[in-house]
Design an enzyme around this catalytic site. Structure first.
Site, PDB file in Angstrom:
ATOM      1  N   LYS A   9       0.822  -1.209   0.000  1.00 55.80           N
ATOM      2  CA  LYS A   9       0.000   0.000   0.000  1.00 55.80           C
ATOM      3  C   LYS A   9       0.862   1.268   0.000  1.00 55.80           C
ATOM      4  O   LYS A   9       2.076   1.204   0.215  1.00 55.80           O
ATOM      5  CB  LYS A   9      -0.918  -0.021   1.224  1.00 55.80           C
ATOM      6  N   TYR A  49     -12.110  -1.861  -4.751  1.00 60.91           N
ATOM      7  CA  TYR A  49     -12.689  -2.048  -3.415  1.00 60.91           C
ATOM      8  C   TYR A  49     -14.213  -1.974  -3.405  1.00 60.91           C
ATOM      9  O   TYR A  49     -14.812  -1.790  -2.346  1.00 60.91           O
ATOM     10  CB  TYR A  49     -12.102  -1.018  -2.444  1.00 60.91           C
ATOM     11  N   PHE A  57     -16.128   3.079   5.826  1.00 58.73           N
ATOM     12  CA  PHE A  57     -14.738   3.448   5.557  1.00 58.73           C
ATOM     13  C   PHE A  57     -14.391   3.478   4.067  1.00 58.73           C
ATOM     14  O   PHE A  57     -13.266   3.816   3.700  1.00 58.73           O
ATOM     15  CB  PHE A  57     -13.780   2.482   6.276  1.00 58.73           C
ATOM     16  N   ARG A  85      -1.747 -14.571   4.277  1.00 59.87           N
ATOM     17  CA  ARG A  85      -2.496 -13.934   5.365  1.00 59.87           C
ATOM     18  C   ARG A  85      -1.806 -14.178   6.704  1.00 59.87           C
ATOM     19  O   ARG A  85      -1.804 -13.308   7.573  1.00 59.87           O
ATOM     20  CB  ARG A  85      -3.941 -14.401   5.364  1.00 59.87           C
ATOM     21  N   THR A  91      -5.204  -7.240  10.473  1.00 55.48           N
ATOM     22  CA  THR A  91      -5.402  -5.937   9.841  1.00 55.48           C
ATOM     23  C   THR A  91      -4.910  -4.803  10.736  1.00 55.48           C
ATOM     24  O   THR A  91      -4.257  -3.872  10.275  1.00 55.48           O
ATOM     25  CB  THR A  91      -6.896  -5.731   9.510  1.00 55.48           C
ATOM     26  N   ARG A 102       2.698  -6.696   9.048  1.00 53.85           N
ATOM     27  CA  ARG A 102       1.989  -5.553   9.633  1.00 53.85           C
ATOM     28  C   ARG A 102       2.550  -5.177  10.999  1.00 53.85           C
ATOM     29  O   ARG A 102       2.599  -3.994  11.339  1.00 53.85           O
ATOM     30  CB  ARG A 102       0.495  -5.833   9.680  1.00 53.85           C
ATOM     31  N   ASN A 112      -1.801   0.003   6.748  1.00 52.13           N
ATOM     32  CA  ASN A 112      -1.249  -1.227   7.313  1.00 52.13           C
ATOM     33  C   ASN A 112      -0.299  -1.965   6.368  1.00 52.13           C
ATOM     34  O   ASN A 112      -0.171  -3.182   6.426  1.00 52.13           O
ATOM     35  CB  ASN A 112      -2.369  -2.142   7.816  1.00 52.13           C
ATOM     36  N   HIS A 115      -1.888  -5.401   1.429  1.00 48.75           N
ATOM     37  CA  HIS A 115      -3.191  -6.026   1.197  1.00 48.75           C
ATOM     38  C   HIS A 115      -2.927  -7.468   0.813  1.00 48.75           C
ATOM     39  O   HIS A 115      -1.924  -7.770   0.166  1.00 48.75           O
ATOM     40  CB  HIS A 115      -3.916  -5.321   0.037  1.00 48.75           C
ATOM     41  N   GLU A 126      -8.761 -10.402  -8.137  1.00 43.21           N
ATOM     42  CA  GLU A 126      -7.803  -9.323  -7.899  1.00 43.21           C
ATOM     43  C   GLU A 126      -6.597  -9.428  -8.832  1.00 43.21           C
ATOM     44  O   GLU A 126      -6.113  -8.412  -9.341  1.00 43.21           O
ATOM     45  CB  GLU A 126      -7.389  -9.318  -6.428  1.00 43.21           C
TER      46      GLU A 126
END
Length: 137
Positions: A9, A49, A57, A85, A91, A102, A112, A115, A126
């Site tokens: 990100k 998204y 959000f 993950r 998150t 993270r 964070n 993704h 994606e």
């Protein structure tokens, strides 16, 4: 072997964590099938998204994700989605296990660092959002 999609990100790029995150990807046994460095337009962020469009959000997320460059990657390994993950952690970096990406690099729950796809189905969607077939190796 399965695929997953990951994104570094804007905060991860801005804070110069790209090299460390890419090294971690390789250390974890992922094969990088495709890699791009780009800046999302606001419209692209909204499209990517859109699954969150009803969430409070959503607008902030789209603005943030289009605020600076990102790194998009398609990865492959056994249990790719689940393994990634686990590598990235929760998150919220305050809840992320020590040593996860993270925990190491995130600034906040929103900023964070990375993704990761949450399912094989979403990974396929994606990956196809960012990569054409001839861009994956």
């Amino acid at each position: 072997m399965s695929k997953t999609f990951i994104m570094i990100k804007p905060d991860g790029v801005k804070n110069k964590h790209v090299g460390n995150i890419l090294a971690r990807i390789e250390k974890e046994g992922f094969k990088i099938l495709g890699l791009k460095y780009l800046k999302l337009s606001l419209e692209d962020a909204k499209q990517f998204y859109k699954v969150h469009s009803a969430r409070p959000f959503y607008s902030d997320l789209c603005n943030y994700m289009s605020s600076g460059p990102i790194v998009a990657a398609a990865l492959e390994r056994d249990n790719a989605v689940l393994h990634w993950r686990e590598v990235i952690g929760a998150t919220d970096p305050k809840e992320a296990a020590a040593g996860t990406i993270r925990a190491l690099y995130a600034e906040s729950k929103e900023a964070n660092a990375v993704h990761g796809s949450d399912s094989d189905e979403n990974a396929a969607l994606e990956v196809s959002f960012f990569f054409k077939g001839n861009e994956l190796f």
